[in-house]
Design an enzyme around this catalytic site. Structure first.
Site: not given
Ligand code: SAH
Length: 218
Positions: A66
């Site tokens: 993000s």
């Molecule tokens: N917090 C992260 C943002 C990553 S984007 C950062 O700082 O980089 C969101 C992430 O959520 C992705 O990697 C995606 O694979 C994960 N995601 C989506 N659905 C999910 C679920 N049900 N359980 C765990 N992770 C999930």
């Protein structure tokens, strides 16, 4: 072009001053963590020069890290004091978990994509961020063995607030989660207090999809 770590430190201070402070990020602990954690370490080498820019960046597997402001806004909304155990859903690059780990007792973070979690874990180790526990799973069902959590942060957007997460939130407790359709969401702050749950919208956001049992279908 290569950048020394002092140049990254300068870019990071500029990020705090130009992107966060003017947008009303004023929680000292949030500003301190954003000014300390080396964001460039959580992106691919080829993207490091853009790590402190005012935008999200791709991290592979169709996911994104993000925009710095959004990370700061979500972190600040959780009002972390230092003693909390925090659950994060969506480890991704590991950057948000790293920020939280500098501010609270322990972070529990869940990612559904193996390759992303592997990379994030390596960076946590390299930076000696040892108060982060992580696992591969569908985070929409939470982490029952470690519940309750003082705060929960979901960093992917779902159609609704997953009920298991509400149940695994301590009382008092705060949860921040983007809720909406697959393209745009409202960033919601859920507060649990003396058995009562209230929800308010704090911002309009665009997150990647929360995929799972209490999220979207793949
Ligand atoms: N917090 C992260 C943002 C990553 S984007 C950062 O700082 O980089 C969101 C992430 O959520 C992705 O990697 C995606 O694979 C994960 N995601 C989506 N659905 C999910 C679920 N049900 N359980 C765990 N992770 C999930």
């Amino acid at each position: 072009m290569s950048f020394s770590s002092s140049s990254f430190a300068i870019q990071r201070q500029r990020m705090v001053k130009e992107q966060l402070v003017p947008r009303r990020i004023d929680d000292p602990a949030t500003l301190e963590a954003m000014g300390t954690v080396p964001r460039h370490r959580f992106v691919e080498d080829a993207m490091q020069s853009r790590a402190y820019g005012d935008h999200p960046l791709p991290i592979g597997s169709g996911q994104t890290i993000s925009q710095p402001y959004i990370v700061a806004l979500m972190t600040q909304a959780m009002q972390i004091k230092g003693t909390e155990r925090v659950l994060e859903i969506g480890t991704g690059s590991g950057y948000q978990a790293a920020i939280l780990s500098r501010m609270c007792e322990r972070v529990y973070t869940i990612e559904r994509i193996d390759g992303l979690l592997g990379k994030a874990r390596r960076v946590f180790d390299q930076l000696h961020y040892y108060n982060i526990s992580s696992r591969i799973d569908d985070g929409t069902t939470g982490w029952k063995d470690e519940a309750p959590f003082d705060a929960i942060l979901v960093t992917a957007g779902g159609p609704e607030i997953p009920q298991p997460l509400v149940e695994q939130l301590a009382d008092p407790g705060r949860m921040v989660i983007p809720v909406g359709d697959r393209e745009v969401q409202n960033l919601q702050l859920l507060e649990k207090n003396e058995g009562e749950v209230t929800v308010q919208t704090i911002e309009h956001v665009r997150f990647v999809n929360l995929v799972g049992r209490h999220g979207w279908d793949d």
